[in-house]
Design an enzyme around this catalytic site. Structure first.
Site, mmCIF file in Angstrom:
data_model
loop_
_atom_site.group_PDB
_atom_site.id
_atom_site.type_symbol
_atom_site.label_atom_id
_atom_site.label_comp_id
_atom_site.label_asym_id
_atom_site.label_seq_id
_atom_site.Cartn_x
_atom_site.Cartn_y
_atom_site.Cartn_z
ATOM 1 N N ASP A 1 0.808 -1.299 0.165
ATOM 2 C CA ASP A 1 -0.127 -0.082 0.117
ATOM 3 C C ASP A 1 0.830 1.348 -0.011
ATOM 4 O O ASP A 1 1.874 1.249 1.064
ATOM 5 C CB ASP A 1 -0.970 0.075 1.244
ATOM 6 N N HIS B 1 -4.155 13.724 1.517
ATOM 7 C CA HIS B 1 -4.424 12.913 2.721
ATOM 8 C C HIS B 1 -3.353 12.971 3.486
ATOM 9 O O HIS B 1 -3.337 13.152 4.902
ATOM 10 C CB HIS B 1 -4.541 11.526 2.359
ATOM 11 N N GLU C 1 -10.901 3.887 3.587
ATOM 12 C CA GLU C 1 -9.817 4.532 2.844
ATOM 13 C C GLU C 1 -10.198 4.319 1.383
ATOM 14 O O GLU C 1 -10.155 3.132 0.850
ATOM 15 C CB GLU C 1 -8.227 4.226 3.193
ATOM 16 N N GLU D 1 -9.418 4.228 -2.161
ATOM 17 C CA GLU D 1 -7.852 3.962 -2.819
ATOM 18 C C GLU D 1 -8.506 3.136 -4.133
ATOM 19 O O GLU D 1 -9.644 2.553 -4.186
ATOM 20 C CB GLU D 1 -7.144 3.101 -2.017
ATOM 21 N N ASP E 1 -9.081 0.352 1.888
ATOM 22 C CA ASP E 1 -8.210 -0.036 3.151
ATOM 23 C C ASP E 1 -8.761 0.451 4.405
ATOM 24 O O ASP E 1 -8.394 1.232 5.154
ATOM 25 C CB ASP E 1 -6.753 0.842 2.831
ATOM 26 N N ARG F 1 -8.566 3.137 13.548
ATOM 27 C CA ARG F 1 -7.638 4.589 13.910
ATOM 28 C C ARG F 1 -7.138 4.493 15.416
ATOM 29 O O ARG F 1 -6.423 5.599 15.724
ATOM 30 C CB ARG F 1 -8.454 5.757 13.427
ATOM 31 N N GLN G 1 -4.217 2.180 15.463
ATOM 32 C CA GLN G 1 -2.972 2.656 14.462
ATOM 33 C C GLN G 1 -1.883 3.342 15.231
ATOM 34 O O GLN G 1 -0.584 2.959 14.985
ATOM 35 C CB GLN G 1 -3.666 3.199 13.468
ATOM 36 N N LYS H 1 -4.462 -2.355 10.130
ATOM 37 C CA LYS H 1 -4.548 -2.365 8.561
ATOM 38 C C LYS H 1 -4.863 -3.762 8.201
ATOM 39 O O LYS H 1 -5.688 -3.887 6.996
ATOM 40 C CB LYS H 1 -3.242 -1.823 7.861
ATOM 41 N N THR I 1 -9.227 -5.952 3.785
ATOM 42 C CA THR I 1 -9.086 -5.028 2.643
ATOM 43 C C THR I 1 -10.063 -5.375 1.664
ATOM 44 O O THR I 1 -10.321 -6.542 1.173
ATOM 45 C CB THR I 1 -7.776 -4.908 2.064
ATOM 46 N N GLU J 1 -10.318 12.189 8.057
ATOM 47 C CA GLU J 1 -10.284 13.630 7.519
ATOM 48 C C GLU J 1 -11.424 14.317 7.550
ATOM 49 O O GLU J 1 -11.614 15.400 7.662
ATOM 50 C CB GLU J 1 -9.783 13.382 6.109
HETATM 51 MN MN MN Z 1 -4.094 2.897 2.937
#
Ligand code: MN
Length: 412
Positions: free
Chosen positions: A117, A124, A189, A191, A223, A227, A230, A243, A247, A359
Site C-alpha cells: 500500500d 491525505h 480509505e 483507494e 483499506d 484509527r 494505529q 490495517k 481490505t 479527515e
Molecule cells: Mn491505505
C-alpha cells in the site's frame, strides 16, 4: 499517448448486449473489465469473466488457465485479447450465451501474492499529518520518495464480504497502559488498487517508460483502518494490525487499455521538487496521470438510502501508477503477476473531497450529520461503506468500476 487509442475506444461502437448500450452502465463495450466468477450458490470452479452491460461473458475455452496466467501475458497480447473481446461483443457479431451478473458470485479476481500500500494522496498525507503534527504536517521525504508499506494479502476480500470489527491494543493519551478491546474508530480509505501484469526478475529493475508493460489494470480498494489501534502500534515499523483485518476490493479489474482515453499529463506544482530521473521521462510527463472520479458512500441500518460522503479523483495523486511500479522494482525487488499495489487514500484538496472519515470528521472531533439526523465519527456495527469510480471525457463512453462494498459486523 493517443497512439494507445484505437477503434475499441470509439464512443459510437455498440454491442449486441442491449444493457451495454445503456448510457448509465459501468460496463459498455469500451470497458471490458475482468472478474473471477461462478453461478451463485454453485460449487463450480471459478472462471475468468468479462463484464458487458449487466451480463458476464465466460472466458472458459479462451486459452487462459487462470487470471494470473492472463496477467502474465505481454502487453501486445493483452491488446490483442481486448480486440478479440470487442469483436465478439460488438453489434452484428453472433450472439453467445451469457450469465446475468445478478446470477453470479465473485472471488478475489486472482491469486494476490504480495500486497503493497502506497501513500500517493498528498492531500491525505497533509491532512492526517496536520492532525498528528500540526507544525510539521508533511514529512520531508514525501515529495522525493513514493512512501509505501508491505501489507497482507490473505485478508483481501471481494466486495460484499462482511468484516468483523477487530479487537486490538488501544492506548488513550492520558492512560498509563493500553487496553485490549474492540476498535471504536473503524474507518475507510478510498483507494484504487493496481494489479501487476508481467513481473520482473529479482535483481532486474525496469525503466519508467517500461512501467506500462507491467500494469494490468485497476480495481477499487477500501483499506479499512482501525484509527485507535494505529497510533499506538505504528512506530517505528509502520502499519500492522490496524490495517490487516480486512481490505475490500471490487470484483472487476478495469484494464489499462480501457483507461487509455482518460490519461492526462503528469505535473508537479510550481516550486515542488521534480521527480528524480529514474521516475521521470517526457513520455511519463505527457500522460502518466489519470482522470478517474471517485466516491465514498455510507448506508447505515437506519437510513433508507446510501449517502454520498465524498467525491475525489485519482488525478490528485502525487505519484503516478507508473512511478509506483518503477519505484517498487527500482532496488531489484521482483513484482509478480497478480501483485496488488494500493495507491493510498486519494483525498482531493477540498475538505469535502477527503477519502477517509479521519479527515472528514477532523479526527472524530466533528461528526458528520446524515440526512436522517444520525451522526457518525467512525463506522458503527451494521454500517455499509461503498466506494465507486468512473471515468468520463467528452467524445468517449463513460466507463465504471462496479461496486466495492462492505458491512461492519460486531466484534467477535
Ligand atoms: Mn491505505
Amino acid at each position: 499517448m493517443s497512439s494507445m487509442l484505437d477503434h475499441t475506444h470509439d464512443a459510437a461502437a455498440r454491442s449486441w448486449v442491449a444493457s451495454a448500450n445503456d448510457p448509465a452502465t459501468d460496463f459498455p463495450l469500451q470497458n471490458l473489465p475482468f472478474c473471477s466468477f461462478r453461478r451463485s450458490g454453485s460449487q463450480e470452479p471459478w472462471r475468468i469473466g468479462v463484464g458487458i452491460g449487466d451480463q458476464i461473458l465466460d472466458l472458459a475455452g479462451w486459452g487462459f488457465a487462470d487470471m494470473n496466467a492472463l496477467m502474465a501475458r505481454p502487453g501486445h497480447e493483452r491488446r490483442a485479447l481486448r480486440h478479440r473481446l470487442f469483436d465478439t461483443l460488438k453489434a452484428g457479431a453472433p450472439e453467445l450465451a451469457l450469465l446475468p451478473q445478478a446470477q453470479a458470485e465473485y472471488a478475489v479476481p486472482c491469486r494476490i501474492g504480495d500486497y503493497t500500500d502506497f501513500y500517493t494522496g498528498i492531500h491525505h498525507a497533509r491532512a492526517v499529518g496536520r492532525l498528528f503534527r500540526p507544525d510539521n504536517p508533511l514529512l520531508p521525504n514525501y515529495q522525493w520518495v513514493p512512501i509505501g508499506y508491505h501489507g497482507r494479502s490473505s485478508s483481501i476480500v471481494v466486495s460484499g464480504t462482511p468484516l468483523r470489527r477487530p479487537r486490538g491494543q488501544v492506548k488513550p493519551p492520558d492512560a498509563d497502559a493500553p487496553v485490549f478491546q474492540p476498535s471504536a474508530r473503524i474507518d475507510c480509505e478510498l483507494e484504487l488498487g493496481l494489479f501487476v501484469g508481467p513481473g520482473n526478475a529479482l535483481g532486474e529493475p525496469f525503466g519508467i517508460d517500461e512501467a506500462d508493460e507491467h500494469a494490468f489494470g485497476l480495481t477499487l480498494l477500501n483499506d479499512w483502518s482501525a484509527r485507535d489501534i494505529q497510533p499506538w502500534e505504528y512506530q517505528p515499523l509502520g502499519p500492522f494490525l490496524a490495517k490487516n483485518f480486512g481490505t475490500t476490493i471490487s470484483p472487476w479489474i478495469v484494464t489499462m487499455e480501457a483507461l487509455a482515453p482518460f490519461r492526462i499529463p503528469f505535473t508537479r506544482p510550481e516550486g515542488d521538487p521534480q521527480p528524480l530521473p529514474y521516475l521521470d521521462s517526457p513520455a511519463h510527463r505527457a500522460g502518466a496521470a489519470f482522470d478517474i472520479g471517485l466516491e465514498v458512500w455510507l448506508k447505515t441500518p437506519a437510513c433508507a438510502e446510501a449517502v454520498r460522503l465524498s467525491r475525489s479523483n485519482l488525478r490528485h495523486a502525487y505519484w503516478s501508477l507508473a512511478q509506483m511500479l518503477t519505484h517498487h522494482a527500482s532496488n531489484g525487488c521482483n513484482l509478480q503477476p497478480g501483485d496488488l499495489l494500493g495507491t493510498g487514500t486519494l483525498s482531493g484538496p477540498a475538505p469535502d473531497e477527503a477519502g477517509s472519515l479521519l479527515e472528514l470528521t477532523l479526527g472524530g472531533k466533528q461528526p458528520i450529520t446524515l440526512p436522517n439526523g444520525e451522526q457518525r465519527s467512525f463506522l458503527l456495527d451494521g454500517d455499509q461503506l461503498g466506494l465507486r469510480a468512473s471515468a468520463e471525457k467528452p467524445g468517449f463512453r463513460r466507463i465504471g468500476f462496479g461496486p466495492c462494498d462492505g458491512v461492519i459486523l460486531p466484534a467477535a
